[in-house]
Design a protein around this motif. Structure first.
Motif, PDB file in Angstrom:
ATOM      1  N   GLY A   1      -2.744  -3.122  -9.019  1.00  0.00           N
ATOM      2  CA  GLY A   1      -1.551  -3.806  -8.518  1.00  0.00           C
ATOM      3  C   GLY A   1      -1.729  -4.412  -7.140  1.00  0.00           C
ATOM      4  N   VAL A   2      -2.800  -4.041  -6.425  1.00  0.00           N
ATOM      5  CA  VAL A   2      -3.082  -4.636  -5.113  1.00  0.00           C
ATOM      6  C   VAL A   2      -4.448  -5.304  -5.167  1.00  0.00           C
ATOM      7  N   GLN A   3      -4.657  -6.253  -4.275  1.00  0.00           N
ATOM      8  CA  GLN A   3      -5.896  -7.030  -4.270  1.00  0.00           C
ATOM      9  C   GLN A   3      -6.879  -6.597  -3.186  1.00  0.00           C
TER      10      GLN A   3
ATOM     11  N   LEU B   1      -8.892  -0.265   1.010  1.00  0.00           N
ATOM     12  CA  LEU B   1      -9.021  -0.660   2.407  1.00  0.00           C
ATOM     13  C   LEU B   1      -7.931  -1.630   2.840  1.00  0.00           C
ATOM     14  N   LYS B   2      -7.489  -1.463   4.059  1.00  0.00           N
ATOM     15  CA  LYS B   2      -6.544  -2.400   4.662  1.00  0.00           C
ATOM     16  C   LYS B   2      -7.292  -3.624   5.143  1.00  0.00           C
ATOM     17  N   THR B   3      -6.764  -4.788   4.869  1.00  0.00           N
ATOM     18  CA  THR B   3      -7.389  -6.025   5.342  1.00  0.00           C
ATOM     19  C   THR B   3      -6.752  -6.513   6.622  1.00  0.00           C
ATOM     20  N   GLU B   4      -5.515  -6.095   6.895  1.00  0.00           N
ATOM     21  CA  GLU B   4      -4.806  -6.499   8.112  1.00  0.00           C
ATOM     22  C   GLU B   4      -4.783  -5.308   9.062  1.00  0.00           C
TER      23      GLU B   4
ATOM     24  N   LEU C   1       0.818  -1.205   0.000  1.00  0.00           N
ATOM     25  CA  LEU C   1       0.000   0.000   0.000  1.00  0.00           C
ATOM     26  C   LEU C   1       0.859   1.265   0.000  1.00  0.00           C
ATOM     27  N   GLN C   2       1.972   1.217   0.693  1.00  0.00           N
ATOM     28  CA  GLN C   2       2.866   2.375   0.692  1.00  0.00           C
ATOM     29  C   GLN C   2       3.476   2.583  -0.684  1.00  0.00           C
ATOM     30  N   SER C   3       3.802   1.481  -1.355  1.00  0.00           N
ATOM     31  CA  SER C   3       4.338   1.564  -2.712  1.00  0.00           C
ATOM     32  C   SER C   3       3.284   2.118  -3.666  1.00  0.00           C
ATOM     33  N   LEU C   4       2.038   1.669  -3.512  1.00  0.00           N
ATOM     34  CA  LEU C   4       0.945   2.183  -4.328  1.00  0.00           C
ATOM     35  C   LEU C   4       0.747   3.668  -4.085  1.00  0.00           C
ATOM     36  N   MET C   5       0.782   4.060  -2.846  1.00  0.00           N
ATOM     37  CA  MET C   5       0.606   5.470  -2.492  1.00  0.00           C
ATOM     38  C   MET C   5       1.690   6.330  -3.154  1.00  0.00           C
TER      39      MET C   5
ATOM     40  N   GLY D   1      -7.249   2.746   5.524  1.00  0.00           N
ATOM     41  CA  GLY D   1      -6.711   2.488   4.203  1.00  0.00           C
ATOM     42  C   GLY D   1      -6.117   3.721   3.541  1.00  0.00           C
ATOM     43  N   ILE D   2      -5.726   3.554   2.278  1.00  0.00           N
ATOM     44  CA  ILE D   2      -5.179   4.659   1.500  1.00  0.00           C
ATOM     45  C   ILE D   2      -6.342   5.405   0.840  1.00  0.00           C
ATOM     46  N   LYS D   3      -6.515   6.681   1.192  1.00  0.00           N
ATOM     47  CA  LYS D   3      -7.655   7.458   0.685  1.00  0.00           C
ATOM     48  C   LYS D   3      -7.227   8.399  -0.412  1.00  0.00           C
TER      49      LYS D   3
END
Length: 241
Positions: free
Chosen positions: A157-159, A237-240, A94-98, A122-124
């Motif tokens: 790139g993320v699920q 959204l973060k799942t963990e 997620l940080q890489s996506l951001m 999550g990343i908004k």
């Protein structure tokens, strides 16, 4: 008289032992209920339990130790190291996506209309309505499709699941298509959701909500602030947690 008192004393039986005995039977009953409910009874373990219970009843001991085994029905401990690793890997993705999205925003000069931030859930990614819709409309503008497509290529790139949330300012809706800002905000979020779904995001990973004017970023006290509040938030959204 003395003899009568002696007989009375002899006829009286000490029944104090019945209390711990009944408690023990109650515990035994509860134990069998738990074993039956688990759907899997280890006969060898059950035999050991019976021996221990018999020992306790006969006064030869007062403790009973049940050892968990790796057999059927055994409760396996949670692998905390594995859970922690999954959380770390998700956070890194997620940080890489951001970072990739921020690079895209800066390269296109979109800092004034698109912002991105890391939040607990999550990343908004917040997009002002001016780049997505005409005033009072829920139909995506032509040039907004290119921007959404570019962002979607990065998000794929993320699920993680995605929540799409619509927001308005506090000016009452005066058009003919919707009854209120609630409906307008929900319709706008749904338009973005349909775009995502039509371009490869599984519907099971998508959700939407319309908040109307209920969650402003800044007070609705100027045209500039009202424009800030009119937005669509795309949250990966973060799942963990």
């Amino acid at each position: 008289m003395k003899k009568r008192r002696l007989q009375d004393h002899e006829e009286h039986i000490d029944e104090s032992w019945l209390i711990p005995y009944s408690d023990l039977l109650t515990l035994l009953l509860a134990l069998f209920i738990v074993l039956f409910a688990s759907g899997s009874i280890n006969t060898e373990k059950l035999h050991q339990i019976m021996i221990s219970m018999n020992t306790a009843i006969n006064g030869k001991g007062s403790s009973m130790i049940l050892e968990d085994t790796a057999g059927a029905g055994a409760i396996k401990p949670i692998d905390k190291s594995s859970s922690g690793q999954s959380k770390l890997e998700e956070n890194q993705k997620l940080q890489s996506l951001m970072a990739d999205i921020q690079t895209y925003i800066e390269a296109r000069g979109l800092e004034n209309v698109i912002t991105i931030q890391d939040e607990p859930k999550g990343i908004k990614l917040s997009l002002k309505d001016v780049i997505l819709f005409e005033s009072g409309s829920d139909e995506l503008k032509g040039n907004s499709l290119t921007i959404l497509s570019d962002l979607l290529d990065l998000i794929k790139g993320v699920q993680n699941p995605i929540s799409i949330e619509g927001h308005t300012d506090n000016v009452p809706y005066t058009g003919y298509r919707f009854q209120s800002n609630w409906e307008l905000s929900a319709a706008r979020a749904l338009s973005v959701l349909y775009f995502f779904e039509g371009n490869g995001i599984p519907s099971g990973k998508l959700q939407f909500a319309g908040f109307g004017e209920q969650k402003p970023i800044v007070p609705n006290d100027s045209d500039e602030h009202r424009q800030v509040n009119r937005r669509v938030d795309i949250i990966i959204l973060k799942t963990e947690q």
